[in-house]
Motif scaffolding. Sequence first.
Motif, PDB file in Angstrom:
ATOM      1  N   UNK A   7       0.798  -1.053   0.147  1.00 24.07           N
ATOM      2  CA  UNK A   7       0.071   0.030   0.156  1.00 24.07           C
ATOM      3  C   UNK A   7       0.979   1.300  -0.063  1.00 24.07           C
ATOM      4  N   UNK A   8       0.991   1.966  -1.011  1.00 24.03           N
ATOM      5  CA  UNK A   8       1.857   3.066  -1.220  1.00 24.03           C
ATOM      6  C   UNK A   8       0.995   4.558  -0.844  1.00 24.03           C
ATOM      7  N   UNK A   9      -0.200   4.207  -0.316  1.00 22.93           N
ATOM      8  CA  UNK A   9      -0.980   5.618  -0.188  1.00 22.93           C
ATOM      9  C   UNK A   9      -0.702   5.785   1.352  1.00 22.93           C
ATOM     10  N   UNK A  10      -0.502   4.716   2.109  1.00 22.58           N
ATOM     11  CA  UNK A  10      -0.442   4.656   3.633  1.00 22.58           C
ATOM     12  C   UNK A  10      -1.761   5.012   4.205  1.00 22.58           C
ATOM     13  N   UNK A  11      -1.854   6.330   5.111  1.00 21.04           N
ATOM     14  CA  UNK A  11      -3.157   6.790   5.741  1.00 21.04           C
ATOM     15  C   UNK A  11      -2.929   8.351   5.943  1.00 21.04           C
ATOM     16  N   UNK A  12      -3.860   8.687   7.250  1.00 16.72           N
ATOM     17  CA  UNK A  12      -3.763  10.218   7.419  1.00 16.72           C
ATOM     18  C   UNK A  12      -2.650  10.647   7.966  1.00 16.72           C
ATOM     19  N   UNK A  13      -2.603  11.878   8.436  1.00 18.47           N
ATOM     20  CA  UNK A  13      -1.351  12.290   9.270  1.00 18.47           C
ATOM     21  C   UNK A  13      -0.783  11.572  10.405  1.00 18.47           C
ATOM     22  N   UNK A  14      -1.661  11.239  11.376  1.00 16.57           N
ATOM     23  CA  UNK A  14      -1.344  10.453  12.571  1.00 16.57           C
ATOM     24  C   UNK A  14      -0.821   9.158  12.280  1.00 16.57           C
ATOM     25  N   UNK A  15      -1.388   8.484  11.177  1.00 12.72           N
ATOM     26  CA  UNK A  15      -0.926   7.298  10.778  1.00 12.72           C
ATOM     27  C   UNK A  15       0.418   7.299  10.074  1.00 12.72           C
ATOM     28  N   UNK A  53     -16.540   0.554  -2.884  1.00 12.90           N
ATOM     29  CA  UNK A  53     -15.422   0.792  -3.707  1.00 12.90           C
ATOM     30  C   UNK A  53     -14.136   1.120  -2.644  1.00 12.90           C
ATOM     31  N   UNK A  54     -12.999   0.803  -3.369  1.00 12.21           N
ATOM     32  CA  UNK A  54     -11.758   0.862  -2.654  1.00 12.21           C
ATOM     33  C   UNK A  54     -10.990   2.021  -3.379  1.00 12.21           C
ATOM     34  N   UNK A  55     -10.777   3.349  -2.420  1.00 13.57           N
ATOM     35  CA  UNK A  55     -10.261   4.236  -3.287  1.00 13.57           C
ATOM     36  C   UNK A  55      -9.153   4.896  -2.640  1.00 13.57           C
ATOM     37  N   UNK A  56      -8.053   5.289  -2.976  1.00 10.06           N
ATOM     38  CA  UNK A  56      -7.084   5.592  -2.057  1.00 10.06           C
ATOM     39  C   UNK A  56      -7.496   7.094  -1.531  1.00 10.06           C
ATOM     40  N   UNK A  57      -7.055   7.463  -0.259  1.00 11.40           N
ATOM     41  CA  UNK A  57      -7.484   8.829  -0.007  1.00 11.40           C
ATOM     42  C   UNK A  57      -7.028  10.077  -0.650  1.00 11.40           C
ATOM     43  N   UNK A  59      -7.254  10.239  -3.952  1.00  6.22           N
ATOM     44  CA  UNK A  59      -8.078  10.557  -5.057  1.00  6.22           C
ATOM     45  C   UNK A  59      -9.359  10.387  -4.750  1.00  6.22           C
ATOM     46  N   UNK A  60      -9.768  10.447  -3.462  1.00  2.00           N
ATOM     47  CA  UNK A  60     -11.108  10.082  -3.082  1.00  2.00           C
ATOM     48  C   UNK A  60     -12.117  10.961  -3.846  1.00  2.00           C
ATOM     49  N   UNK A  61     -12.027  12.399  -3.682  1.00  2.00           N
ATOM     50  CA  UNK A  61     -13.014  13.050  -4.390  1.00  2.00           C
ATOM     51  C   UNK A  61     -12.850  13.009  -5.983  1.00  2.00           C
ATOM     52  N   UNK A  62     -11.871  12.887  -6.558  1.00  2.00           N
ATOM     53  CA  UNK A  62     -11.758  12.605  -7.995  1.00  2.00           C
ATOM     54  C   UNK A  62     -12.455  11.215  -8.514  1.00  2.00           C
ATOM     55  N   UNK A  63     -12.395  10.295  -7.685  1.00  2.00           N
ATOM     56  CA  UNK A  63     -12.986   9.075  -8.115  1.00  2.00           C
ATOM     57  C   UNK A  63     -14.479   9.116  -8.140  1.00  2.00           C
ATOM     58  N   UNK A  64     -14.873   9.703  -6.726  1.00  2.00           N
ATOM     59  CA  UNK A  64     -16.224   9.936  -6.576  1.00  2.00           C
ATOM     60  C   UNK A  64     -17.198  10.914  -7.450  1.00  2.00           C
ATOM     61  N   UNK A  65     -16.498  11.973  -7.765  1.00  2.00           N
ATOM     62  CA  UNK A  65     -17.066  13.051  -8.206  1.00  2.00           C
ATOM     63  C   UNK A  65     -16.837  13.248  -9.951  1.00  2.00           C
ATOM     64  N   UNK A  66     -16.621  11.946 -10.456  1.00  2.00           N
ATOM     65  CA  UNK A  66     -15.968  11.916 -11.728  1.00  2.00           C
ATOM     66  C   UNK A  66     -17.253  12.584 -12.729  1.00  2.00           C
TER      67      UNK A  66
END
Length: 67
Positions: A7-15, A53-57, A59-66
């Motif tokens: 997983x190259x996208x990891x997570x949020x700031x705390x992660x 869906x499994x969408x990396x953090x 690109x979440x908005x880009x993928x959902x709002x295409x």
Amino acid sequence: MMKITRNIHCGGAQTNINRLRFEEKISPDDVLKRAGYDVVDKKVYANNECIGLTIPQHSLYKELLKP
């Protein structure tokens, strides 16, 4: 045995601060596949029905709002 994809996208700031090895080494797609779901082109299927869906953090908005 199924190959695990890094997983190259990891997570949020705390992660990222904590540098959790689990998120660095295991992708959500792999976890879902091992639990018996099918994952095809970011879509999660159960009994041939798309249930999510499994969408990396990043690109979440880009993928959902295409358009």
